[in-house]
Design an enzyme around this catalytic site. Structure first.
Site, short mmCIF file in Angstrom:
data_model
loop_
_atom_site.label_atom_id
_atom_site.label_comp_id
_atom_site.label_asym_id
_atom_site.label_seq_id
_atom_site.Cartn_x
_atom_site.Cartn_y
_atom_site.Cartn_z
N HIS A 250 -0.99 -1.70 -3.38
CA HIS A 250 -2.29 -2.06 -3.97
C HIS A 250 -3.46 -1.79 -3.03
CE1 HIS A 250 -1.18 -5.74 -1.72
NE2 HIS A 250 -2.47 -5.89 -1.55
N HIS B 41 -9.04 -12.86 6.74
CA HIS B 41 -7.97 -13.44 5.93
C HIS B 41 -6.64 -13.39 6.68
CE1 HIS B 41 -7.21 -9.20 5.14
NE2 HIS B 41 -6.26 -9.42 4.25
#
EC number: 1.13.11.16
Length: 314
Positions: free
Chosen positions: A115, A179
């Site tokens: 992705h 993140h």
């Protein structure tokens, strides 16, 4: 000869764990506007800089950088699956130019991507094969990691090659910002998972892939409830990073070590090196103007979510 750039965070959690409707609509509007600007630019050639999440690159052979001569997306987390439209001769010439410039990038004639590559192509171009694209993998999770300086030098080398083509070139950067989702680490996993990281994870059974994806979804749900359950997002650092890109000061990141970046913003923040590579490539066309900056910390997606465009002034 002209160049355009867009860098965008990616997330596999869209549709699984989403923010409130107002935030989702805001992000959709940002992406739609970027897609419209790219369509107006109408690139003839795309260079996509993106990471992997142990779906295509493994510890049997883990390059810092890899340029794809052909590539196929696996379709994880409901992202698009299928081949990218890679112009092989152009990709081969690019790889040769990068090596001649002193940057040791691997090549792949059977690149498998996830992705991290598929999402920006779908969101910004409308599909995996809408434009000729040279995919460039930048290792953002598997230690030892390349540093900011090497990523910058890679971008400069690719930018000089792109300029030599005489085409309208689009540079895309995918990933970040701050993140740290649950990504396995070779030094901390059991023998079975270590075997997956060493290469057997290329073709996971359906049930195992679903279980892996569910762990990420569950982690996101837990992070929404308790933002100390994972490394916290760091909006202050994220905005500083965006400032450096806007002001063409990204070379200042050369001195920021990998361990320091992980401590500041999370272990997956190394994906932002795709942004540095893209901006360094754009800088090979001369001065640039950054615009359409967007940033919001989105715990539902375990990400400081950013978007930034730029165009060459030549």
């Amino acid at each position: 000869m002209s160049a355009y750039l867009h860098c965008l965070s990616h997330t596999p959690l869209v549709g699984y764990v989403d923010p409130v409707a107002e935030v989702l609509a805001e992000v959709d509007e940002v992406v739609a506007a970027a897609r419209a600007r790219i369509a107006a630019f109408d690139p003839q050639l795309v260079f996509l800089f993106a990471p992997d999440h142990y779906n295509g690159f493994f510890y049997d052979v883990m390059p810092s950088f890899c340029i794809g001569m052909a590539a196929t997306a696996i379709g994880d987390f409901h992202s698009l699956a299928g081949p990218l439209d890679v112009p092989r001769e152009t990709a081969e010439a690019c790889a040769a130019a990068v090596l001649e410039a002193g940057v040791d990038a691997a090549v792949s004639y059977r690149m498998q991507v996830d992705h991290g590559f598929a999402q920006p192509l779908e969101l910004l171009l409308g599909g995996l094969a809408e434009k000729p694209v040279v995919p460039v993998f930048i290792n953002g999770v598997a230690v030892p990691l390349p540093g900011f300086q090497r990523a910058r030098l890679l971008g400069e080398a690719i930018g000089r090659f792109a300029r030599s083509t005489g085409k309208r070139v689009l540079f895309l950067g995918s990933g970040g910002l701050s993140h740290q989702p649950p990504v396995p680490e070779l030094a901390k996993v059991d023998a079975r998972m270590a075997d997956r990281l060493l290469g057997s994870g290329r073709d996971l059974p359906t049930d195992e892939r679903q279980a892996r994806q569910q762990r990420v979804i569950s982690a996101a749900e837990g992070f929404v409830a308790d933002q100390n359950s994972l490394h916290p997002l760091n909006p202050e650092w994220d905005n500083h990073f965006l400032d450096l890109l806007e002001q063409r000061r990204f070379a200042e990141l050369d001195g920021l070590g990998n361990a320091e970046l992980s401590a500041l913003a999370g272990k997956s923040t190394h994906e932002v090196k795709t942004w540095v590579t893209a901006f360094a490539a754009l800088s090979a066309f001369g001065p640039y103007q950054a615009h359409e900056r967007y940033y919001r910390p989105i715990p539902e997606w375990i990400a400081g979510f950013g978007s930034l465009s730029a165009h060459s002034l030549s």
